[in-house]
Design an enzyme around this catalytic site. Sequence first.
Site, mmCIF file in Angstrom:
data_model
loop_
_atom_site.group_PDB
_atom_site.id
_atom_site.type_symbol
_atom_site.label_atom_id
_atom_site.label_comp_id
_atom_site.label_asym_id
_atom_site.label_seq_id
_atom_site.Cartn_x
_atom_site.Cartn_y
_atom_site.Cartn_z
ATOM 1 N N ALA A 61 0.847 -1.201 0.000
ATOM 2 C CA ALA A 61 0.000 0.000 0.000
ATOM 3 C C ALA A 61 0.875 1.241 0.000
ATOM 4 O O ALA A 61 2.047 1.190 0.389
ATOM 5 C CB ALA A 61 -0.912 0.014 1.239
ATOM 6 N N TYR A 127 -5.518 9.487 1.365
ATOM 7 C CA TYR A 127 -5.173 8.094 1.714
ATOM 8 C C TYR A 127 -6.447 7.280 1.985
ATOM 9 O O TYR A 127 -6.636 6.201 1.428
ATOM 10 C CB TYR A 127 -4.257 8.096 2.946
ATOM 11 C CG TYR A 127 -4.036 6.730 3.563
ATOM 12 C CD1 TYR A 127 -3.223 5.777 2.946
ATOM 13 C CD2 TYR A 127 -4.640 6.391 4.774
ATOM 14 C CE1 TYR A 127 -3.025 4.530 3.519
ATOM 15 C CE2 TYR A 127 -4.442 5.145 5.351
ATOM 16 C CZ TYR A 127 -3.640 4.220 4.722
ATOM 17 O OH TYR A 127 -3.448 2.981 5.306
ATOM 18 N N TRP A 152 -3.594 1.758 13.235
ATOM 19 C CA TRP A 152 -2.473 2.115 14.127
ATOM 20 C C TRP A 152 -1.479 0.946 14.271
ATOM 21 O O TRP A 152 -1.176 0.508 15.386
ATOM 22 C CB TRP A 152 -3.009 2.531 15.491
ATOM 23 C CG TRP A 152 -3.878 3.749 15.509
ATOM 24 C CD1 TRP A 152 -4.638 4.260 14.484
ATOM 25 C CD2 TRP A 152 -4.119 4.617 16.626
ATOM 26 N NE1 TRP A 152 -5.308 5.371 14.894
ATOM 27 C CE2 TRP A 152 -5.017 5.621 16.203
ATOM 28 C CE3 TRP A 152 -3.675 4.641 17.947
ATOM 29 C CZ2 TRP A 152 -5.464 6.642 17.036
ATOM 30 C CZ3 TRP A 152 -4.124 5.646 18.794
ATOM 31 C CH2 TRP A 152 -4.996 6.639 18.344
HETATM 32 N N1 LIG Z 1 0.607 1.338 9.179
HETATM 33 C C1 LIG Z 1 -0.568 1.606 9.721
HETATM 34 O O1 LIG Z 1 -0.677 2.263 10.769
HETATM 35 C C2 LIG Z 1 -1.825 1.104 9.062
HETATM 36 C C3 LIG Z 1 -3.067 1.434 9.627
HETATM 37 C C4 LIG Z 1 -4.237 0.957 9.026
HETATM 38 C C5 LIG Z 1 -4.149 0.168 7.892
HETATM 39 N N2 LIG Z 1 -2.934 -0.121 7.354
HETATM 40 C C6 LIG Z 1 -2.889 -0.936 6.135
HETATM 41 O O2 LIG Z 1 -2.251 -2.150 6.470
HETATM 42 C C7 LIG Z 1 -1.522 -2.629 5.342
HETATM 43 C C8 LIG Z 1 -0.096 -2.935 5.746
HETATM 44 O O3 LIG Z 1 0.481 -1.733 6.253
HETATM 45 P P1 LIG Z 1 1.999 -1.676 6.717
HETATM 46 O O4 LIG Z 1 2.072 -0.825 7.937
HETATM 47 O O5 LIG Z 1 2.594 -3.049 6.728
HETATM 48 O O6 LIG Z 1 2.605 -0.840 5.505
HETATM 49 P P2 LIG Z 1 4.123 -0.519 5.185
HETATM 50 O O7 LIG Z 1 5.000 -0.977 6.298
HETATM 51 O O8 LIG Z 1 4.171 0.896 4.741
HETATM 52 O O9 LIG Z 1 4.400 -1.487 3.955
HETATM 53 C C9 LIG Z 1 3.775 -1.301 2.732
HETATM 54 C C10 LIG Z 1 4.616 -2.032 1.713
HETATM 55 O O10 LIG Z 1 4.012 -1.866 0.427
HETATM 56 C C11 LIG Z 1 5.038 -1.709 -0.500
HETATM 57 N N3 LIG Z 1 4.569 -1.041 -1.695
HETATM 58 C C12 LIG Z 1 4.270 0.271 -1.870
HETATM 59 N N4 LIG Z 1 3.882 0.503 -3.130
HETATM 60 C C13 LIG Z 1 3.937 -0.700 -3.771
HETATM 61 C C14 LIG Z 1 3.664 -1.120 -5.088
HETATM 62 N N5 LIG Z 1 3.259 -0.247 -6.035
HETATM 63 N N6 LIG Z 1 3.835 -2.427 -5.399
HETATM 64 C C15 LIG Z 1 4.251 -3.316 -4.477
HETATM 65 N N7 LIG Z 1 4.546 -2.972 -3.210
HETATM 66 C C16 LIG Z 1 4.380 -1.675 -2.869
HETATM 67 C C17 LIG Z 1 6.094 -0.900 0.210
HETATM 68 O O11 LIG Z 1 7.316 -1.072 -0.454
HETATM 69 P P3 LIG Z 1 8.536 -0.036 -0.215
HETATM 70 O O12 LIG Z 1 9.112 -0.470 1.111
HETATM 71 O O13 LIG Z 1 9.432 -0.292 -1.363
HETATM 72 O O14 LIG Z 1 7.941 1.320 -0.191
HETATM 73 C C18 LIG Z 1 6.050 -1.497 1.601
HETATM 74 O O15 LIG Z 1 6.965 -2.574 1.728
HETATM 75 C C19 LIG Z 1 -1.695 -1.567 4.256
HETATM 76 O O16 LIG Z 1 -2.755 -1.921 3.416
HETATM 77 C C20 LIG Z 1 -2.083 -0.323 5.022
HETATM 78 O O17 LIG Z 1 -2.862 0.565 4.233
HETATM 79 C C21 LIG Z 1 -1.775 0.321 7.917
#
Ligand SMILES: NC(=O)c1ccc[n+]([C@@H]2O[C@H](COP(=O)([O-])OP(=O)(O)OC[C@H]3O[C@@H](n4cnc5c(N)ncnc54)[C@H](OP(=O)(O)O)[C@@H]3O)[C@@H](O)[C@H]2O)c1
Length: 288
Positions: A61, A127, A152
């Site tokens: 994402a 977002y 979060w």
């Molecule tokens: N983090 C939060 O607090 C939070 C809260 C609510 C929901 N979520 C959701 O939970 C899910 C997981 O979040 P997370 O915290 O694990 O996110 P994260 O740590 O930011 O990891 C997202 C990953 O997606 C990769 N990515 C970005 N663009 C891409 C593309 N075009 N093709 C393939 N990979 C791509 C990134 O790669 P790079 O490392 O190369 O950028 C990164 O490794 C997401 O759907 C997010 O929206 C997160």
Amino acid sequence: MIQYLVFGGNGQLGRALTGVWQGRGAEFRALTRAEADISDREAVRQVLAKWRPKVVVNAAAYTRVDQAETDVDDAWRVNALGAQNVALACQEHGVDLVHISTDYVFAGNNIGRGYSEEDQTGPASVYGRSKLAGERLVAHGCRRSIIIRTAWLYGDGPNFVRSIVRLARRQSQLTVVDDQWGCPTSAADLAGAVDRLSGLGAYGLYHFVNDGQVSWYGFARAIVAAMGLPAEVRPISSDELLRPAPRPAWSVLDTRLYRMVSGCRPRPWRVALDEYIAEGLAEVNHDS
Ligand SMILES: NC(=O)c1ccc[n+]([C@@H]2O[C@H](COP(=O)([O-])OP(=O)(O)OC[C@H]3O[C@@H](n4cnc5c(N)ncnc54)[C@H](OP(=O)(O)O)[C@@H]3O)[C@@H](O)[C@H]2O)c1
């Protein structure tokens, strides 16, 4: 043929899933963005044809909430179009898909009551809007899809817990907003929920967060206390911290449906946080 394939394998959830699957010797492949960019429809189709997984998890994402306000096309390209690409490829190959979404699809005016899956959405940020579009495209694009909204998150990657620890080591006083409430959630616990629901083939929309709710200020205080750091944490209002993207004042998610379907109750957020701090200390030290 493998059991699982995850897009966004280098992110917090991607790494946590790797831990779960490695732990029980499942065959899986975790793809980084360099290996498979989900905004490239043909690339997504090719990796599914190559690995022939039974279950795909889209943990990829665009997660930079503030930057998305000016980087609108990129946010939509990943969170909406990318999600659709994964969904259509899964539909084409007859593969189960677990897609992850966010509490930021809600407006945040449900104060005092947790949002259920049936509640009306109303994202206030780019977002949130791009993630909501992604949910809809996944639900329409792939019949065998599970969509999990979470919030979060903290795991192995940049996150609020690590930021607070880093700041509290450098500063004697921190200010944190006290008028946004939500549910801190361990990426490891979310990975367990992804694994559980996909194992049940329980297609549909779910909320998964750790149990309980707190403001960012309360969360920061808990982090500083658990780390035994002397820094003082002071509450401020969102108006005092001007940020490009508006956040919901209340984005507490109700996990009743997840609990009923899975038969499991998410752990209290404080228990999960204590474990994360105990286990992640080496990484946090390294970061700061
Ligand atoms: N983090 C939060 O607090 C939070 C809260 C609510 C929901 N979520 C959701 O939970 C899910 C997981 O979040 P997370 O915290 O694990 O996110 P994260 O740590 O930011 O990891 C997202 C990953 O997606 C990769 N990515 C970005 N663009 C891409 C593309 N075009 N093709 C393939 N990979 C791509 C990134 O790669 P790079 O490392 O190369 O950028 C990164 O490794 C997401 O759907 C997010 O929206 C997160």
